[in-house]
Design a protein around this motif. Structure first.
Motif, PDB file in Angstrom:
ATOM      1  N   ALA A   1     -84.437  31.521  52.201  1.00 43.14           N
ATOM      2  CA  ALA A   1     -84.437  30.119  52.406  1.00 43.14           C
ATOM      3  C   ALA A   1     -84.575  29.448  51.069  1.00 43.14           C
ATOM      4  O   ALA A   1     -84.912  30.125  50.105  1.00 43.14           O
ATOM      5  CB  ALA A   1     -85.973  29.800  53.263  1.00 43.14           C
ATOM      6  N   GLY A   2     -83.780  28.430  50.880  1.00 43.06           N
ATOM      7  CA  GLY A   2     -83.928  27.880  49.595  1.00 43.06           C
ATOM      8  C   GLY A   2     -82.637  28.269  48.485  1.00 43.06           C
ATOM      9  O   GLY A   2     -82.735  27.658  47.412  1.00 43.06           O
ATOM     10  N   ALA A   3     -81.827  29.166  49.115  1.00 43.04           N
ATOM     11  CA  ALA A   3     -80.926  29.737  48.455  1.00 43.04           C
ATOM     12  C   ALA A   3     -79.642  28.568  48.271  1.00 43.04           C
ATOM     13  O   ALA A   3     -79.553  27.659  49.011  1.00 43.04           O
ATOM     14  CB  ALA A   3     -80.177  30.697  48.911  1.00 43.04           C
ATOM     15  N   PRO A   4     -78.797  28.435  47.014  1.00 45.49           N
ATOM     16  CA  PRO A   4     -77.856  27.182  47.039  1.00 45.49           C
ATOM     17  C   PRO A   4     -77.074  27.845  48.191  1.00 45.49           C
ATOM     18  O   PRO A   4     -76.762  28.747  48.994  1.00 45.49           O
ATOM     19  CB  PRO A   4     -77.248  27.866  45.856  1.00 45.49           C
ATOM     20  N   ALA A   5     -76.424  26.269  48.671  1.00 47.95           N
ATOM     21  CA  ALA A   5     -75.265  26.415  49.577  1.00 47.95           C
ATOM     22  C   ALA A   5     -73.982  27.158  49.144  1.00 47.95           C
ATOM     23  O   ALA A   5     -73.882  27.237  48.033  1.00 47.95           O
ATOM     24  CB  ALA A   5     -75.043  25.168  50.003  1.00 47.95           C
ATOM     25  N   PRO A   6     -73.289  27.778  49.958  1.00 47.53           N
ATOM     26  CA  PRO A   6     -72.095  28.630  49.584  1.00 47.53           C
ATOM     27  C   PRO A   6     -71.188  27.610  49.369  1.00 47.53           C
ATOM     28  O   PRO A   6     -71.057  26.293  50.033  1.00 47.53           O
ATOM     29  CB  PRO A   6     -71.794  29.197  50.980  1.00 47.53           C
ATOM     30  N   PRO A   7     -70.355  27.942  48.752  1.00 49.54           N
ATOM     31  CA  PRO A   7     -68.937  26.854  47.860  1.00 49.54           C
ATOM     32  C   PRO A   7     -68.249  26.550  49.350  1.00 49.54           C
ATOM     33  O   PRO A   7     -68.139  27.326  50.095  1.00 49.54           O
ATOM     34  CB  PRO A   7     -68.328  27.575  47.101  1.00 49.54           C
ATOM     35  N   ALA A   8     -67.885  25.228  49.356  1.00 45.13           N
ATOM     36  CA  ALA A   8     -66.982  24.681  50.679  1.00 45.13           C
ATOM     37  C   ALA A   8     -65.566  25.091  50.347  1.00 45.13           C
ATOM     38  O   ALA A   8     -64.688  24.993  51.330  1.00 45.13           O
ATOM     39  CB  ALA A   8     -67.057  23.184  50.453  1.00 45.13           C
ATOM     40  N   GLU A   9     -65.114  25.718  49.120  1.00 45.38           N
ATOM     41  CA  GLU A   9     -63.973  25.939  49.224  1.00 45.38           C
ATOM     42  C   GLU A   9     -63.607  27.183  47.827  1.00 45.38           C
ATOM     43  O   GLU A   9     -64.438  27.171  46.986  1.00 45.38           O
ATOM     44  CB  GLU A   9     -62.813  24.755  48.782  1.00 45.38           C
ATOM     45  N   HIS A  10     -62.751  28.001  48.056  1.00 48.03           N
ATOM     46  CA  HIS A  10     -62.262  28.783  47.126  1.00 48.03           C
ATOM     47  C   HIS A  10     -61.556  28.279  45.941  1.00 48.03           C
ATOM     48  O   HIS A  10     -60.923  27.381  45.947  1.00 48.03           O
ATOM     49  CB  HIS A  10     -61.424  29.992  47.642  1.00 48.03           C
ATOM     50  N   PHE A  11     -61.762  28.866  44.579  1.00 48.32           N
ATOM     51  CA  PHE A  11     -61.396  28.214  43.487  1.00 48.32           C
ATOM     52  C   PHE A  11     -59.657  28.310  43.348  1.00 48.32           C
ATOM     53  O   PHE A  11     -59.334  27.521  42.712  1.00 48.32           O
ATOM     54  CB  PHE A  11     -62.059  28.966  41.975  1.00 48.32           C
ATOM     55  N   LYS A  12     -59.101  29.138  43.983  1.00 50.60           N
ATOM     56  CA  LYS A  12     -57.581  29.381  44.056  1.00 50.60           C
ATOM     57  C   LYS A  12     -57.301  29.063  45.504  1.00 50.60           C
ATOM     58  O   LYS A  12     -56.143  28.307  45.450  1.00 50.60           O
ATOM     59  CB  LYS A  12     -57.307  30.624  43.666  1.00 50.60           C
ATOM     60  N   LEU A  13     -57.859  29.214  46.455  1.00 51.31           N
ATOM     61  CA  LEU A  13     -57.218  29.283  47.657  1.00 51.31           C
ATOM     62  C   LEU A  13     -57.277  27.872  48.570  1.00 51.31           C
ATOM     63  O   LEU A  13     -56.907  27.643  49.663  1.00 51.31           O
ATOM     64  CB  LEU A  13     -57.445  30.308  48.534  1.00 51.31           C
ATOM     65  N   GLY A  14     -58.409  27.192  48.065  1.00 54.36           N
ATOM     66  CA  GLY A  14     -58.718  26.020  48.466  1.00 54.36           C
ATOM     67  C   GLY A  14     -59.774  26.117  49.753  1.00 54.36           C
ATOM     68  O   GLY A  14     -60.658  27.157  49.790  1.00 54.36           O
ATOM     69  N   LYS A  15     -59.622  25.270  50.799  1.00 52.16           N
ATOM     70  CA  LYS A  15     -60.494  24.967  52.069  1.00 52.16           C
ATOM     71  C   LYS A  15     -60.180  26.050  52.917  1.00 52.16           C
ATOM     72  O   LYS A  15     -59.002  26.266  53.049  1.00 52.16           O
ATOM     73  CB  LYS A  15     -60.421  23.864  52.512  1.00 52.16           C
ATOM     74  N   PRO A  16     -60.959  26.823  53.514  1.00 49.84           N
ATOM     75  CA  PRO A  16     -60.734  27.787  54.608  1.00 49.84           C
ATOM     76  C   PRO A  16     -60.336  27.327  55.815  1.00 49.84           C
ATOM     77  O   PRO A  16     -60.911  26.262  56.144  1.00 49.84           O
ATOM     78  CB  PRO A  16     -62.021  28.778  54.482  1.00 49.84           C
ATOM     79  N   SER A  17     -59.683  27.912  56.635  1.00 50.95           N
ATOM     80  CA  SER A  17     -59.269  27.174  57.901  1.00 50.95           C
ATOM     81  C   SER A  17     -60.460  28.059  58.993  1.00 50.95           C
ATOM     82  O   SER A  17     -60.820  27.086  59.807  1.00 50.95           O
ATOM     83  CB  SER A  17     -57.981  27.776  58.400  1.00 50.95           C
ATOM     84  N   VAL A  18     -61.143  28.996  58.704  1.00 49.38           N
ATOM     85  CA  VAL A  18     -61.997  29.584  59.273  1.00 49.38           C
ATOM     86  C   VAL A  18     -63.300  30.046  58.741  1.00 49.38           C
ATOM     87  O   VAL A  18     -62.961  30.801  57.534  1.00 49.38           O
ATOM     88  CB  VAL A  18     -61.652  30.612  60.572  1.00 49.38           C
TER      89      VAL A  18
END
Length: 126
Positions: A32-49
């Motif tokens: 609990a209290g960990a940082p939120a995961p990134p919303a997108e990959h630095f090269k691949l962009g936003k994930p579809s799933v």
């Protein structure tokens, strides 16, 4: 014949992990209290799933994300939480779990311990 694990850590010719890889320690489950995961990959962009990997109690161990890279091509990336070996802030890394990788769906298995289990390839098929 066993296929190599595409999410396995990269090793040198002797099979040893590099000093850089040893400098980090995976953090599981995600506290609990960990940082939120990134919303997108630095090269691949936003994930579809996104697929969440929970442990038997439901605590998050990490994620596997699918990226549609154009046409019928797709790529998968694990996303796990790590702590630098020298200490410091927790960081999400596009790296798999150390061996052995957790089984997808552990919480559902724990909820129904006498149910039949079908082992399949990929989270989508599960």
């Amino acid at each position: 014949m066993t296929k190599p694990d595409p999410f396995a850590p990269i090793a040198d010719e002797t099979g040893a992990r590099s000093a850089k890889q040893k400098a980090w320690a995976i953090v599981v489950p995600v506290p609990a209290g960990a940082p939120a995961p990134p919303a997108e990959h630095f090269k691949l962009g936003k994930p579809s799933v996104w697929w969440t990997y929970p442990d038997a109690a439901g605590a998050v161990l990490g994620y596997v994300l699918r990226f549609d890279t154009g046409g019928a091509e797709k790529q998968f990336r694990p996303l796990t939480l790590w702590r630098p070996g020298a200490g410091g802030a927790l960081q999400w890394r596009w790296e798999s779990w150390p061996q052995k990788r957790p089984l997808y769906g552990q919480q559902r298995l724990a909820e129904r311990p006498s149910a039949s289990v079908v082992v399949c390839e990929g989270e989508k098929a599960a």
